[in-house]
Design a protein around this motif. Structure first.
Motif, PDB file in Angstrom:
ATOM      1  N   SER A  69      75.632  68.385  63.156  1.00 24.80           N
ATOM      2  CA  SER A  69      74.815  69.268  62.323  1.00 24.80           C
ATOM      3  C   SER A  69      74.448  68.601  61.000  1.00 24.80           C
ATOM      4  O   SER A  69      73.304  68.708  60.536  1.00 24.80           O
ATOM      5  CB  SER A  69      75.587  70.565  62.066  1.00 24.80           C
ATOM      6  N   LEU A  76      69.196  71.124  69.608  1.00 28.00           N
ATOM      7  CA  LEU A  76      68.872  72.307  68.814  1.00 28.00           C
ATOM      8  C   LEU A  76      68.528  71.961  67.371  1.00 28.00           C
ATOM      9  O   LEU A  76      67.660  72.594  66.762  1.00 28.00           O
ATOM     10  CB  LEU A  76      70.044  73.295  68.854  1.00 28.00           C
ATOM     11  N   ALA A  86      67.310  79.978  68.047  1.00 32.29           N
ATOM     12  CA  ALA A  86      68.317  78.942  68.272  1.00 32.29           C
ATOM     13  C   ALA A  86      69.606  79.510  68.871  1.00 32.29           C
ATOM     14  O   ALA A  86      70.208  78.880  69.743  1.00 32.29           O
ATOM     15  CB  ALA A  86      68.623  78.224  66.956  1.00 32.29           C
ATOM     16  N   TRP A  87      70.034  80.685  68.418  1.00 27.63           N
ATOM     17  CA  TRP A  87      71.300  81.239  68.907  1.00 27.63           C
ATOM     18  C   TRP A  87      71.244  81.604  70.388  1.00 27.63           C
ATOM     19  O   TRP A  87      72.110  81.178  71.162  1.00 27.63           O
ATOM     20  CB  TRP A  87      71.705  82.440  68.047  1.00 27.63           C
ATOM     21  N   ALA A  90      71.149  78.395  72.358  1.00 27.49           N
ATOM     22  CA  ALA A  90      72.450  77.721  72.382  1.00 27.49           C
ATOM     23  C   ALA A  90      73.343  78.304  73.471  1.00 27.49           C
ATOM     24  O   ALA A  90      74.011  77.571  74.205  1.00 27.49           O
ATOM     25  CB  ALA A  90      73.134  77.846  71.016  1.00 27.49           C
ATOM     26  N   LEU A  94      74.694  76.240  76.711  1.00 28.85           N
ATOM     27  CA  LEU A  94      76.126  76.143  76.970  1.00 28.85           C
ATOM     28  C   LEU A  94      76.449  76.630  78.378  1.00 28.85           C
ATOM     29  O   LEU A  94      77.267  76.030  79.084  1.00 28.85           O
ATOM     30  CB  LEU A  94      76.906  76.955  75.934  1.00 28.85           C
ATOM     31  N   LEU A 151      73.942  68.597  72.393  1.00 30.43           N
ATOM     32  CA  LEU A 151      73.177  69.843  72.439  1.00 30.43           C
ATOM     33  C   LEU A 151      72.827  70.335  71.041  1.00 30.43           C
ATOM     34  O   LEU A 151      71.854  71.085  70.880  1.00 30.43           O
ATOM     35  CB  LEU A 151      73.977  70.921  73.171  1.00 30.43           C
ATOM     36  N   VAL A 153      74.978  72.183  69.224  1.00 31.85           N
ATOM     37  CA  VAL A 153      75.599  73.504  69.095  1.00 31.85           C
ATOM     38  C   VAL A 153      76.491  73.529  67.861  1.00 31.85           C
ATOM     39  O   VAL A 153      77.147  72.534  67.533  1.00 31.85           O
ATOM     40  CB  VAL A 153      76.424  73.817  70.362  1.00 31.85           C
ATOM     41  N   THR A 154      76.530  74.666  67.180  1.00 34.62           N
ATOM     42  CA  THR A 154      77.407  74.828  66.018  1.00 34.62           C
ATOM     43  C   THR A 154      78.679  75.576  66.430  1.00 34.62           C
ATOM     44  O   THR A 154      78.685  76.279  67.453  1.00 34.62           O
ATOM     45  CB  THR A 154      76.701  75.617  64.909  1.00 34.62           C
ATOM     46  N   GLN A 157      78.159  79.296  67.149  1.00 33.83           N
ATOM     47  CA  GLN A 157      77.450  79.516  68.414  1.00 33.83           C
ATOM     48  C   GLN A 157      78.379  79.339  69.606  1.00 33.83           C
ATOM     49  O   GLN A 157      78.329  80.111  70.570  1.00 33.83           O
ATOM     50  CB  GLN A 157      76.258  78.559  68.511  1.00 33.83           C
ATOM     51  N   TYR A 161      79.458  82.237  72.338  1.00 35.59           N
ATOM     52  CA  TYR A 161      79.376  82.059  73.796  1.00 35.59           C
ATOM     53  C   TYR A 161      80.710  82.349  74.459  1.00 35.59           C
ATOM     54  O   TYR A 161      80.768  83.005  75.505  1.00 35.59           O
ATOM     55  CB  TYR A 161      78.919  80.640  74.131  1.00 35.59           C
TER      56      TYR A 161
END
Length: 264
Positions: A69, A76, A86-87, A90, A94, A151, A153-154, A157, A161
């Protein structure tokens, strides 16, 4: 984020309690014996794996995502979308990764040996969702260290998931008799018990189907969707694991290293 992380164990416990009750009142496969010991062994293995991941990988996973990030790396981050796009994306990415990783576990002999611990459970219920060999969990965590930064992903996020994933996988592993019509409606969106029981069949053509974790669309999209009209005719588990020794935690951890064919 801390509140959501703290809520995760409570969510899992509540889902297990509800599903245990439903498995008692409306079981699909009746006559199950040793339910308490079965739950106990599976959940103990799941707790062992969760503790290992927490100690060895949790911090590294967060650092890898934060590193990505900070440098705007990963899909993303490169797309630079608003949060409301984005969420959800994500979560979709995933879940797609989970589908692909699961399918890979059925294709690579070493991965299948480890994954077979999950499939050897002939008394499938909600606790079976936590029955994975520690070696599989370690390899999955190592793969995540590479995939999650790619990916973009944070950590929030990923946590979001997982809060969606946990109750869904507990549900579709459960021994709950869901009315056929309701199951049909639910599986237009998510994986349901009637879908996942087929995946735990002893027939290889059925074992190698229905790989999705949350969203059922992946199996339809990639041609791996399969149903059995009468789920009560499904023989669950794998051949060669009926002996009590393979039900203990030690037995589950030892079973991939038996002298046997890769696909019983």
């Amino acid at each position: 984020m801390d509140e959501l992380r703290d809520a995760k164990p409570a969510l899992i416990a509540a889902a297990l309690a509800v599903l245990w009750t439903l498995e008692t009142v409306v079981p699909q496969f009746a006559g199950r014996q040793r339910r308490l010991s079965h739950y106990g062994h599976n959940l103990a293995l799941g707790l062992l794996n969760a503790a290992l991941v927490s100690v060895l990988f949790a911090a590294a996973l967060v650092q890898s995502m934060e590193w990505s990030s900070a440098r705007a790396l990963g899909v993303l981050h490169q797309l630079q979308m608003p949060a409301w796009v984005a969420w959800p994306l994500a979560i979709v990415l995933l879940d797609l990764w989970m589908y692909l990783w699961h399918r890979l576990n059925h294709r690579v002999p070493l991965l299948w040996r480890l994954h077979s611990v999950h499939h050897s459970d002939a008394e499938l219920d909600a606790s079976s969702a936590s029955r994975f060999h520690t070696g599989e969990i370690v390899l999955s965590s190592l793969a995540r260290l590479a995939v999650l930064p790619l990916l973009g992903v944070t950590p929030p996020q990923l946590l979001c998931y997982e809060l969606l994933l946990q109750p869904v996988i507990l549900f579709h592993h459960s021994n709950v008799r869901v009315p056929a019509r309701l199951d049909q409606v639910l599986r237009t969106a998510i994986v349901t018990p009637r879908m996942h029981w087929v995946h735990h069949s002893r027939l290889p053509v059925e074992t190698d189907s229905n790989f999705a974790s949350v969203f059922s669309c992946w199996d339809r999209l990639f041609g791996s969707f399969r149903l059995r009209e009468d789920p009560t005719t499904i023989a669950l588990g794998l051949e060669g694991y009926a002996q009590p020794e393979w039900r203990s935690i030690a037995g589950m951890l030892r079973s991939p290293f038996r002298r046997m064919r890769d696909r019983p």
